[in-house]
Enzyme design. Structure first.
Site, short mmCIF file in Angstrom:
data_model
loop_
_atom_site.label_atom_id
_atom_site.label_comp_id
_atom_site.label_asym_id
_atom_site.label_seq_id
_atom_site.Cartn_x
_atom_site.Cartn_y
_atom_site.Cartn_z
N ALA A 164 0.81 -1.22 0.00
CA ALA A 164 0.00 0.00 0.00
C ALA A 164 0.85 1.27 0.00
O ALA A 164 0.34 2.35 0.24
CB ALA A 164 -0.90 -0.03 1.23
N ASN A 208 2.15 -3.33 7.68
CA ASN A 208 3.15 -4.05 6.87
C ASN A 208 4.03 -3.10 6.08
O ASN A 208 5.18 -3.39 5.80
CB ASN A 208 2.44 -4.99 5.90
CG ASN A 208 1.91 -6.21 6.60
OD1 ASN A 208 2.68 -7.09 6.97
ND2 ASN A 208 0.61 -6.27 6.79
N HIS A 211 -0.63 6.75 3.54
CA HIS A 211 0.76 6.53 3.96
C HIS A 211 1.63 7.62 3.34
O HIS A 211 1.71 7.74 2.11
CB HIS A 211 1.26 5.17 3.48
CG HIS A 211 0.46 4.02 4.01
ND1 HIS A 211 0.39 3.69 5.34
CD2 HIS A 211 -0.33 3.12 3.37
CE1 HIS A 211 -0.39 2.64 5.50
NE2 HIS A 211 -0.84 2.28 4.33
N1 LIG Z 1 2.24 -5.43 2.34
C1 LIG Z 1 1.17 -4.65 2.41
O1 LIG Z 1 1.16 -3.49 2.04
C2 LIG Z 1 -0.09 -5.24 2.94
C3 LIG Z 1 -1.30 -4.51 2.84
C4 LIG Z 1 -2.45 -5.11 3.33
C5 LIG Z 1 -2.40 -6.35 3.93
N2 LIG Z 1 -1.22 -7.00 4.04
C6 LIG Z 1 -1.12 -8.31 4.70
O2 LIG Z 1 -1.44 -9.32 3.75
C7 LIG Z 1 -1.98 -10.45 4.43
C8 LIG Z 1 -3.34 -10.82 3.80
O3 LIG Z 1 -4.22 -9.73 3.92
P1 LIG Z 1 -5.78 -9.89 3.54
O4 LIG Z 1 -6.37 -8.54 3.69
O5 LIG Z 1 -5.93 -10.62 2.27
O6 LIG Z 1 -6.28 -10.80 4.76
P2 LIG Z 1 -7.63 -11.64 4.88
O7 LIG Z 1 -7.86 -11.84 6.34
O8 LIG Z 1 -8.70 -11.05 4.04
O9 LIG Z 1 -7.25 -13.06 4.22
C9 LIG Z 1 -6.29 -13.92 4.79
C10 LIG Z 1 -6.61 -15.34 4.33
O10 LIG Z 1 -5.55 -16.19 4.77
C11 LIG Z 1 -6.12 -17.39 5.29
N3 LIG Z 1 -5.16 -17.99 6.21
C12 LIG Z 1 -4.86 -17.62 7.49
N4 LIG Z 1 -3.91 -18.44 7.99
C13 LIG Z 1 -3.59 -19.33 7.01
C14 LIG Z 1 -2.68 -20.41 6.92
N5 LIG Z 1 -1.88 -20.76 7.94
N6 LIG Z 1 -2.62 -21.11 5.77
C15 LIG Z 1 -3.42 -20.79 4.72
N7 LIG Z 1 -4.31 -19.77 4.75
C16 LIG Z 1 -4.39 -19.05 5.88
C17 LIG Z 1 -7.41 -16.94 5.95
O11 LIG Z 1 -8.31 -18.03 6.11
C18 LIG Z 1 -7.92 -15.89 4.96
O12 LIG Z 1 -8.71 -16.48 3.94
C19 LIG Z 1 -2.10 -10.03 5.91
O13 LIG Z 1 -0.97 -10.47 6.61
C20 LIG Z 1 -2.10 -8.51 5.83
O14 LIG Z 1 -1.63 -7.92 7.03
C21 LIG Z 1 -0.09 -6.48 3.54
#
Ligand SMILES: NC(=O)c1ccc[n+]([C@@H]2O[C@H](COP(=O)([O-])OP(=O)(O)OC[C@H]3O[C@@H](n4cnc5c(N)ncnc54)[C@H](O)[C@@H]3O)[C@@H](O)[C@H]2O)c1
Length: 273
Positions: free
Chosen positions: A126, A194, A224
């Site tokens: 992001a 993140n 951000h």
């Molecule tokens: N880098 C960035 O800028 C940024 C921005 C937003 C989110 N993120 C991160 O990306 C990740 C995903 O975000 P999201 O919004 O899609 O989350 P979300 O909660 O919508 O989806 C996460 C998915 O992962 C699954 N999951 C959880 N543990 C698991 C495991 N051990 N094995 C397999 N599947 C598993 C869950 O069931 C869910 O379907 C999070 O860690 C979030 O913090 C990063």
């Protein structure tokens, strides 16, 4: 032959990346999906089947890593370290969305990836301006500051804020709820910041990257702002992200930037540093 991509974590971001692959936005194929929640995964694959007329293989995390050339982790900070371990054990390239999970060990994991002959990619997510941060690192960098401003619902339920007695949903004006280093911020806001981890790893590291987090009831976007001062001059960037429709903690740009990374990794023309 086109790269085979596996998606681990088929939530907000994972589903968007699946759609981008299935709709041909990336010159690569989707070889399967894995998720810890079988019921929501079943629904997602049924939706893909209706939308795109294909059946996506549902595999365990390890099966998927073995089947893929490149895996995308989009799970959680808690789940990501074990997934990285499996990718390293099988020498598979991995894109890590849960960038905060890498922060305490990125140098050693990078060395292990080199030994295993694979790569760990952290998308800009992001955040805008990581190209300038990396460029700045070729000279002297005096300071790097990230100011993140979120609507209160994007910070609701954070245990650290509750422990401080801060009820973000009750705030009536913009309030700084955290100021410190990225190393301090990432464990306190595991699902919200993140970008601080990505910024630290691209730049001066987690102890020298300063982070401010502001909850603002008047704001509708996850914003951000990065400011870097160095021997090159001063750089500022501001990304005003719309929250993803079903997850106020996640910005739409996180999926878009990962799709852009996938396009870069599968393209013969590379633009930008
Ligand atoms: N880098 C960035 O800028 C940024 C921005 C937003 C989110 N993120 C991160 O990306 C990740 C995903 O975000 P999201 O919004 O899609 O989350 P979300 O909660 O919508 O989806 C996460 C998915 O992962 C699954 N999951 C959880 N543990 C698991 C495991 N051990 N094995 C397999 N599947 C598993 C869950 O069931 C869910 O379907 C999070 O860690 C979030 O913090 C990063």
């Amino acid at each position: 032959m086109s790269k085979k991509i596996g998606i681990i974590g088929c939530g907000t971001i994972g589903k968007e990346i699946c759609r981008a692959l299935l709709s041909g936005q990336v010159n690569a194929s989707l070889c399967g999906v894995a998720d810890a929640m079988p019921e929501s995964l079943r629904k997602a694959t049924e939706d893909f089947s209706r939308e795109f007329g294909v059946t996506i293989p549902v595999l365990s995390t390890e099966e998927l890593i073995k089947a893929a050339d490149l895996v995308v982790e989009a799970t959680s900070k808690a789940a990501a370290p074990a997934i990285v371990e499996i990718a390293l054990a099988h020498g598979r390239d991995i894109i890590l969305l849960s960038a905060g999970a890498l922060l305490e060990a990125y140098e050693s994991l990078s060395a292990r990836a080199a030994e295993a002959g694979c790569r760990i990619y952290v998308p800009s997510g992001a955040l805008g301006g990581l190209d300038a941060v990396k460029g700045a690192m070729s000279g002297e960098v005096y300071s790097v500051t990230l100011t993140t401003t979120k609507p209160p619902k994007g910070l609701a339920g954070v245990p650290y804020l509750e422990s401080k007695g801060i009820d973000v949903l009750a705030l009536r004006e913009a309030t700084e709820v955290f100021a410190g280093t990225a190393r301090e911020a990432v464990p306190l806001f595991p699902a919200n910041i993140n970008v601080a981890a990505a910024l630290s790893m691209a730049g001066v590291g987690p102890d020298k990257t300063l982070v401010r987090i502001v909850a603002d009831p008047a704001c509708t976007r996850n914003t951000h702002e990065v400011r870097i001062e160095g021997s090159f001059g001063v750089f500022t960037s501001k990304c005003e992200n719309l929250p993803a429709p079903f997850n106020p903690r996640t910005s739409t740009m996180a999926s878009f930037s990962t799709i852009a990374l996938l396009r870069r990794l599968t393209s013969s023309l590379q633009i930008g540093s």
